[in-house]
Design a protein around this motif. Structure first.
Motif, PDB file in Angstrom:
ATOM      1  N   PHE A 118     -30.826 -49.101  37.804  1.00 59.93           N
ATOM      2  CA  PHE A 118     -31.549 -48.489  38.183  1.00 59.93           C
ATOM      3  C   PHE A 118     -33.197 -47.402  38.141  1.00 59.93           C
ATOM      4  O   PHE A 118     -33.347 -47.987  36.483  1.00 59.93           O
ATOM      5  CB  PHE A 118     -30.631 -47.164  38.351  1.00 59.93           C
ATOM      6  N   GLU A 119     -33.561 -47.125  38.679  1.00 63.76           N
ATOM      7  CA  GLU A 119     -35.028 -46.412  38.406  1.00 63.76           C
ATOM      8  C   GLU A 119     -34.556 -45.398  37.266  1.00 63.76           C
ATOM      9  O   GLU A 119     -33.971 -44.703  37.634  1.00 63.76           O
ATOM     10  CB  GLU A 119     -35.619 -46.421  39.345  1.00 63.76           C
ATOM     11  N   ALA A 120     -35.863 -45.418  36.573  1.00 63.05           N
ATOM     12  CA  ALA A 120     -35.551 -43.658  35.955  1.00 63.05           C
ATOM     13  C   ALA A 120     -35.697 -42.943  36.942  1.00 63.05           C
ATOM     14  O   ALA A 120     -36.236 -42.638  37.939  1.00 63.05           O
ATOM     15  CB  ALA A 120     -37.064 -43.411  35.031  1.00 63.05           C
ATOM     16  N   GLN A 121     -35.376 -41.752  36.313  1.00 62.81           N
ATOM     17  CA  GLN A 121     -33.902 -40.617  37.256  1.00 62.81           C
ATOM     18  C   GLN A 121     -35.016 -39.272  36.222  1.00 62.81           C
ATOM     19  O   GLN A 121     -34.477 -39.517  35.350  1.00 62.81           O
ATOM     20  CB  GLN A 121     -33.274 -40.740  37.501  1.00 62.81           C
ATOM     21  N   ASP A 122     -35.208 -38.273  37.002  1.00 65.15           N
ATOM     22  CA  ASP A 122     -35.354 -37.140  36.415  1.00 65.15           C
ATOM     23  C   ASP A 122     -33.830 -36.592  36.549  1.00 65.15           C
ATOM     24  O   ASP A 122     -32.539 -36.378  37.769  1.00 65.15           O
ATOM     25  CB  ASP A 122     -36.075 -36.080  37.083  1.00 65.15           C
ATOM     26  N   VAL A 123     -34.097 -35.635  35.567  1.00 66.76           N
ATOM     27  CA  VAL A 123     -32.828 -34.759  35.309  1.00 66.76           C
ATOM     28  C   VAL A 123     -32.730 -33.782  34.906  1.00 66.76           C
ATOM     29  O   VAL A 123     -31.868 -33.034  35.161  1.00 66.76           O
ATOM     30  CB  VAL A 123     -32.030 -35.780  33.580  1.00 66.76           C
ATOM     31  N   LEU A 124     -34.153 -32.986  34.723  1.00 64.30           N
ATOM     32  CA  LEU A 124     -34.114 -32.030  34.451  1.00 64.30           C
ATOM     33  C   LEU A 124     -35.461 -31.247  34.664  1.00 64.30           C
ATOM     34  O   LEU A 124     -36.398 -32.230  33.608  1.00 64.30           O
ATOM     35  CB  LEU A 124     -33.771 -31.327  32.533  1.00 64.30           C
ATOM     36  N   SER A 125     -36.418 -30.438  34.342  1.00 71.45           N
ATOM     37  CA  SER A 125     -37.304 -30.134  34.856  1.00 71.45           C
ATOM     38  C   SER A 125     -37.232 -29.117  33.455  1.00 71.45           C
ATOM     39  O   SER A 125     -36.935 -27.825  33.579  1.00 71.45           O
ATOM     40  CB  SER A 125     -38.733 -30.138  36.388  1.00 71.45           C
ATOM     41  N   VAL A 126     -38.656 -29.751  32.794  1.00 63.71           N
ATOM     42  CA  VAL A 126     -39.113 -28.732  31.727  1.00 63.71           C
ATOM     43  C   VAL A 126     -40.110 -28.364  32.256  1.00 63.71           C
ATOM     44  O   VAL A 126     -41.563 -28.926  32.583  1.00 63.71           O
ATOM     45  CB  VAL A 126     -39.558 -28.970  30.384  1.00 63.71           C
ATOM     46  N   ALA A 127     -40.735 -25.750  32.217  1.00 63.56           N
ATOM     47  CA  ALA A 127     -41.518 -25.489  32.388  1.00 63.56           C
ATOM     48  C   ALA A 127     -41.493 -24.806  31.666  1.00 63.56           C
ATOM     49  O   ALA A 127     -41.512 -23.891  30.931  1.00 63.56           O
ATOM     50  CB  ALA A 127     -40.792 -24.837  33.532  1.00 63.56           C
ATOM     51  N   TYR A 128     -43.610 -24.946  31.012  1.00 69.30           N
ATOM     52  CA  TYR A 128     -44.075 -24.028  29.512  1.00 69.30           C
ATOM     53  C   TYR A 128     -44.216 -22.939  30.572  1.00 69.30           C
ATOM     54  O   TYR A 128     -45.098 -22.692  31.405  1.00 69.30           O
ATOM     55  CB  TYR A 128     -44.921 -24.517  29.707  1.00 69.30           C
ATOM     56  N   THR A 129     -44.339 -22.104  29.610  1.00 68.77           N
ATOM     57  CA  THR A 129     -44.333 -20.387  29.850  1.00 68.77           C
ATOM     58  C   THR A 129     -46.128 -20.011  29.695  1.00 68.77           C
ATOM     59  O   THR A 129     -46.430 -21.694  29.357  1.00 68.77           O
ATOM     60  CB  THR A 129     -43.713 -19.700  29.805  1.00 68.77           C
ATOM     61  N   ALA A 130     -46.687 -19.483  30.606  1.00 67.79           N
ATOM     62  CA  ALA A 130     -47.907 -19.059  30.352  1.00 67.79           C
ATOM     63  C   ALA A 130     -48.141 -18.604  28.808  1.00 67.79           C
ATOM     64  O   ALA A 130     -48.925 -18.250  28.566  1.00 67.79           O
ATOM     65  CB  ALA A 130     -48.345 -17.988  31.584  1.00 67.79           C
ATOM     66  N   GLU A 131     -47.796 -18.045  28.391  1.00 67.67           N
ATOM     67  CA  GLU A 131     -47.313 -16.921  27.085  1.00 67.67           C
ATOM     68  C   GLU A 131     -47.842 -18.341  26.134  1.00 67.67           C
ATOM     69  O   GLU A 131     -48.022 -19.030  26.224  1.00 67.67           O
ATOM     70  CB  GLU A 131     -45.497 -17.069  26.853  1.00 67.67           C
ATOM     71  N   ALA A 132     -48.400 -17.462  25.130  1.00 74.49           N
ATOM     72  CA  ALA A 132     -49.429 -18.209  23.946  1.00 74.49           C
ATOM     73  C   ALA A 132     -48.712 -18.731  23.172  1.00 74.49           C
ATOM     74  O   ALA A 132     -47.282 -18.309  22.650  1.00 74.49           O
ATOM     75  CB  ALA A 132     -50.266 -16.922  23.535  1.00 74.49           C
ATOM     76  N   PRO A 133     -48.969 -19.525  22.517  1.00 74.14           N
ATOM     77  CA  PRO A 133     -47.799 -20.763  21.720  1.00 74.14           C
ATOM     78  C   PRO A 133     -47.582 -19.856  20.380  1.00 74.14           C
ATOM     79  O   PRO A 133     -48.485 -18.813  19.710  1.00 74.14           O
ATOM     80  CB  PRO A 133     -48.800 -21.334  21.305  1.00 74.14           C
ATOM     81  N   LEU A 134     -46.597 -19.772  19.611  1.00 73.97           N
ATOM     82  CA  LEU A 134     -45.750 -19.209  18.659  1.00 73.97           C
ATOM     83  C   LEU A 134     -46.411 -20.499  17.718  1.00 73.97           C
ATOM     84  O   LEU A 134     -46.825 -21.495  18.006  1.00 73.97           O
ATOM     85  CB  LEU A 134     -44.558 -20.028  18.645  1.00 73.97           C
ATOM     86  N   PRO A 135     -46.364 -19.328  16.279  1.00 75.83           N
ATOM     87  CA  PRO A 135     -46.611 -20.611  15.464  1.00 75.83           C
ATOM     88  C   PRO A 135     -45.599 -21.862  15.187  1.00 75.83           C
ATOM     89  O   PRO A 135     -44.971 -21.300  15.420  1.00 75.83           O
ATOM     90  CB  PRO A 135     -46.732 -19.959  14.121  1.00 75.83           C
ATOM     91  N   THR A 136     -46.650 -22.778  14.878  1.00 75.18           N
ATOM     92  CA  THR A 136     -45.121 -24.110  15.197  1.00 75.18           C
ATOM     93  C   THR A 136     -44.964 -24.227  13.338  1.00 75.18           C
ATOM     94  O   THR A 136     -45.147 -23.558  13.003  1.00 75.18           O
ATOM     95  CB  THR A 136     -46.140 -25.588  15.064  1.00 75.18           C
ATOM     96  N   ARG A 137     -43.311 -25.101  13.525  1.00 72.00           N
ATOM     97  CA  ARG A 137     -42.018 -24.664  12.072  1.00 72.00           C
ATOM     98  C   ARG A 137     -42.062 -25.969  11.666  1.00 72.00           C
ATOM     99  O   ARG A 137     -43.286 -26.787  12.633  1.00 72.00           O
ATOM    100  CB  ARG A 137     -40.967 -24.614  12.919  1.00 72.00           C
ATOM    101  N   ALA A 138     -42.541 -25.497  10.569  1.00 70.84           N
ATOM    102  CA  ALA A 138     -42.456 -26.967   9.860  1.00 70.84           C
ATOM    103  C   ALA A 138     -41.175 -27.946   9.995  1.00 70.84           C
ATOM    104  O   ALA A 138     -39.904 -27.751  11.059  1.00 70.84           O
ATOM    105  CB  ALA A 138     -42.009 -26.522   8.120  1.00 70.84           C
ATOM    106  N   PRO A 139     -41.121 -29.268  10.120  1.00 70.48           N
ATOM    107  CA  PRO A 139     -39.635 -30.136  10.121  1.00 70.48           C
ATOM    108  C   PRO A 139     -39.160 -29.293   9.500  1.00 70.48           C
ATOM    109  O   PRO A 139     -39.306 -28.974   7.939  1.00 70.48           O
ATOM    110  CB  PRO A 139     -41.218 -31.046   9.267  1.00 70.48           C
ATOM    111  N   PRO A 140     -37.863 -28.991  10.264  1.00 68.44           N
ATOM    112  CA  PRO A 140     -36.586 -28.987   9.591  1.00 68.44           C
ATOM    113  C   PRO A 140     -35.911 -30.418   8.312  1.00 68.44           C
ATOM    114  O   PRO A 140     -36.691 -31.106   7.842  1.00 68.44           O
ATOM    115  CB  PRO A 140     -35.666 -29.378  10.054  1.00 68.44           C
ATOM    116  N   THR A 141     -36.019 -29.405   6.685  1.00 68.56           N
ATOM    117  CA  THR A 141     -35.306 -30.533   5.370  1.00 68.56           C
ATOM    118  C   THR A 141     -33.676 -29.893   5.824  1.00 68.56           C
ATOM    119  O   THR A 141     -33.277 -29.248   5.951  1.00 68.56           O
ATOM    120  CB  THR A 141     -35.649 -29.872   4.179  1.00 68.56           C
ATOM    121  N   LEU A 142     -33.248 -30.832   6.311  1.00 63.74           N
ATOM    122  CA  LEU A 142     -31.602 -30.766   6.229  1.00 63.74           C
ATOM    123  C   LEU A 142     -31.111 -32.320   5.677  1.00 63.74           C
ATOM    124  O   LEU A 142     -31.714 -33.053   6.510  1.00 63.74           O
ATOM    125  CB  LEU A 142     -30.959 -31.217   8.083  1.00 63.74           C
ATOM    126  N   THR A 143     -29.998 -31.560   4.860  1.00 62.15           N
ATOM    127  CA  THR A 143     -29.418 -33.346   4.450  1.00 62.15           C
ATOM    128  C   THR A 143     -28.191 -32.777   4.249  1.00 62.15           C
ATOM    129  O   THR A 143     -28.042 -32.323   4.267  1.00 62.15           O
ATOM    130  CB  THR A 143     -30.432 -34.236   2.861  1.00 62.15           C
TER     131      THR A 143
END
Ligand code: C2O
Ligand code: CU
Length: 472
Positions: A312-337
């Protein structure tokens, strides 16, 4: 005793807590209202005040399923919805489910991936089917953290296609801190000319499995998920489709996979695509790295599963809409072991389990087999509690068959003799066309009858299932 309240999973995201895991649904760093409204799953109501017991009422009944505004189909539902209610609990909790069957036909509930006692597994011959109008009490402890799901184990292709499935999230002591969290249950449905879910199809559909339908996520077609730039979201993804393989990509984003069927990985894996065969689960962190106000589409990319019906062709499953709000500070990569090392297979002679199919043009029938026979005629496999099992799953057909083992998690050792790069715990894994996949597992002390089968529902319905008898 203090432990995080189950409200963290907040109804599939009425905005989860941030900062410390106090469990209080305190603040949101963002305001993803549409995520909550369009995609939220109802939570199963816990009737038991004991914090270590989750006790819920569940029934199966006919109901309306609104796929999208104005598009309603007749469905089989748990508690009136598709998916059924999200069951949330903590490791070690006891889950009690008072189940009533209001359908006009027998059913059972299988707790896919949960290490239950055999008599609670919902396989139709280890448990008596729950007759129309009948009831049954499921009761077991939840020994593992992870993403699981529940579904019937009778007439699977029909009952699950009509909507009987739901997600289970079991939380452990060390959950990652995220901004928004929820379960995303993937499915597709095929609508007939009358606008209702189509009845079982012809030989071709039985052979290939049904994957020609409308994409739905948490029961909705064409849903939108809101994200705020900088957020970290956690998606507990379940593939509840009949035969749909997912290769999910979100343009401009990468995924951090932190867990698979049997819970956490040893360390997170950063990937561009998420691959889920029917029955599979992934526990994924998604960092919202795009610009406020933009959109991205979660797409299912083409995958050739060898069934001869084309890609099959690529299919859309879900659309993701970014809000207009100012970006939050990004988080550090998770340390999960997690302490997860490869199981030792030295000195164990592998047992060969062969998957094959036969099409009879004259009678227009297709038969799916394990070791040359169709369920229920497949000779039983036997094992002893504590005895390491090494199985060589051999696919003698062209087509992929997603292998599912009830009751126990396995590790993939190798595919066609090539060692798997890193171990993980799985209960469902793709056995590709003409592949030899070696798996290893050790039955813990839960003797009884356990099924193993292909998770393409048309294939399990047409014989690709067998029984493992574990004895003390
Ligand atoms: Cu999810 Cu035997 O199945
Ligand atoms: Cu199959």
């Amino acid at each position: 005793m203090s432990r995080p309240a189950p409200t963290l999973l907040v109804t599939l995201l009425t905005l989860a807590a941030c900062g410390e895991d106090t469990g209080a649904p305190t603040v949101s760093r963002g305001g993803p209202d549409s995520w909550a409204s369009a995609l939220s799953l109802p939570r199963a109501t816990d009737l038991n005040p004991d914090p270590r017991v989750v006790e819920v009422n569940l029934d199966a009944r006919m109901g309306d399923w609104q796929l999208s505004p104005g598009r309603v189909v007749q469905a089989m539902t748990y508690n009136g919805g598709v998916p059924g209610p999200l069951i949330e609990a903590h490791v070690g909790d006891t889950l009690v489910v008072h189940f009533t069957n209001h359908l006009a036909e027998p059913t059972t509930i299988h707790w896919h991936g949960v290490r239950v006692p055999a008599e609670m597994d919902g396989a139709p011959h280890s448990q008596h089917p729950v007759a129309a109008g009948g009831s049954f009490e499921y009761r077991f402890t939840l020994p593992d953290a992870g993403t699981f799901w529940y579904h019937p184990h009778m007439n699977e292709a029909r009952q699950m296609e009509l909507g009987l499935y739901g997600a289970i999230v079991v939380r452990g002591p060390d959950e990652p801190t995220v901004d928004v969290e929820g379960a995303l249950v993937l499915d597709d449905v095929l609508l007939g000319d009358d606008g209702q879910i189509a009845p079982a199809g012809d030989l071709l559909e039985i052979h290939s499995g049904r994957d020609a339908g409308l994409q739905v996520i948490n029961g909705h077609a064409g849903a939108t998920l809101a994200m705020r730039a900088g957020q970290r979201q956690r998606w507990h993804i379940v593939n509840a489709g009949s035969a749909r393989f997912y290769r999910l990509a979100l343009a401009g984003h990468r995924f951090t996979v932190i867990g698979t069927d049997g819970g956490r990985l040893a360390t997170p894996r950063v990937v561009d695509e998420l691959f889920l065969v029917p029955g599979d689960r992934l526990d994924v962190l998604v960092d919202a790295s795009a610009t406020p106000g933009t959109r991205a589409v979660l797409r299912n990319m083409p995958y050739d599963r060898g069934h001869g019906s084309g890609v099959f062709e690529a299919q859309d499953v879900l659309s993701v809409a970014y809000t207009a709000e100012a970006p939050l500070p990004t988080r550090a990569p998770p340390t999960l072991t997690r302490n997860l090392s490869p199981m030792d297979t030295q000195g164990i002679t592998p047992r060969e389990v062969r998957f094959s199919e036969r099409i009879d043009e004259a009678t227009q029938t297709v038969t799916f087999m394990i070791n040359g026979a169709s369920w229920p005629d497949v000779p039983m496999t036997r094992a002893t509690v504590g005895q390491t099992q090494v199985w060589d799953l051999v696919n003698e057909s062209e087509m992929d068959h997603p292998f599912h083992l009830h009751g126990f998690f396995f590790q993939i050792v190798s595919r066609n003799g090539v060692a798997e790069p890193s171990p993980s715990w799985e209960d469902t894994a793709d056995l590709r066309g003409h592949e030899r996949m070696r798996v290893v597992f050790r039955p813990d002390d839960r003797p009884g009858s356990w099924m193993y089968h292909c998770h393409i529902l048309e294939h399990v319905d047409h014989g690709m299932m067998a029984e493992l008898m574990v004895e003390r």
